[in-house]
Design an enzyme around this catalytic site. Sequence first.
Site, PDB file in Angstrom:
ATOM      1  N   SER A 139      10.816  26.427 106.803  1.00  0.00           N
ATOM      2  CA  SER A 139      10.608  27.560 107.700  1.00  0.00           C
ATOM      3  C   SER A 139       9.311  28.239 107.306  1.00  0.00           C
ATOM      4  CB  SER A 139      11.775  28.550 107.576  1.00  0.00           C
ATOM      5  OG  SER A 139      11.477  29.794 108.204  1.00  0.00           O
ATOM      6  N   TYR A 152      16.750  34.923 102.330  1.00  0.00           N
ATOM      7  CA  TYR A 152      16.362  33.738 103.101  1.00  0.00           C
ATOM      8  C   TYR A 152      14.984  33.236 102.678  1.00  0.00           C
ATOM      9  CZ  TYR A 152      15.609  30.697 107.145  1.00  0.00           C
ATOM     10  OH  TYR A 152      15.362  29.613 107.964  1.00  0.00           O
TER      11      TYR A 152
END
Length: 259
Positions: A139, A152
């Site tokens: 990501s 995250y």
Amino acid sequence: MTPVAIVTGASSGIGAATARRLAAEGFSVLAAARRADRLETLVDEIRRAGGTATAQPCDVTSDESVAELAAAAAGLGGPVTLLVNNAGGARGLDPVESGSVADWQWMYDVNVLGTLRVTQALLPALESSGAGTVVVLGSTAGLIVYEGGGGYTAAKHAQTALAETLRLELCGRPIRVVEIDPGMVRTEEFGLVRFDGDAERAAAVYAGVAEPLVADDVADCVAWCATRPQHVNVDRLVVRPLAQAAQHKVHRVGTASGG
């Protein structure tokens, strides 16, 4: 013999789209995820479209489950040439000072240790094929941090470190390591998981963004990287929607912060 592609987290979103696309590219797809019923539906869809696919229930946080996945791959008969580590996810958007340790633990277990566990289990088969590729679905959160994203981004930064280290360690062996880092991707479940089923909060992330990336866009990137000549290694592919110039810079229309 038909080459085998293994896709984790294949029951929905990017994983399901990637399984469909790789089957269309001629791979025999081993679709892995926890939800067996959704896997069976996906496999039926791929087969009706003329592709080859097999469902394998798998929890990437379980050694035993991942060992069963490796055994299932070996049983398909074809060379295992592609592993797509897609299983992952986010939970919460809390600041570090009040973040849930359990949520951080889950994100690390799934995104990082899940990738580690599956990659370790499949590396021998990938090497034996003589032309293996490991794709790590990371990501843009693995490249930069943002408020509320500590857990995250920490997990995705660790996943990036894993991919980069693996590439160094495999140098000279017939296995490519590709990292694909999407930005804003709208899928049916990512936001719902992050916000514990709160559909309103999940939808607000994309408010005013007419065309975020969708799962098929990322699947297209996976397929492109995986089908380059074997001597071509795409180390890192960063892909965002046009509206997202950076993690913190998104063009939104019809919102208080939009144009």
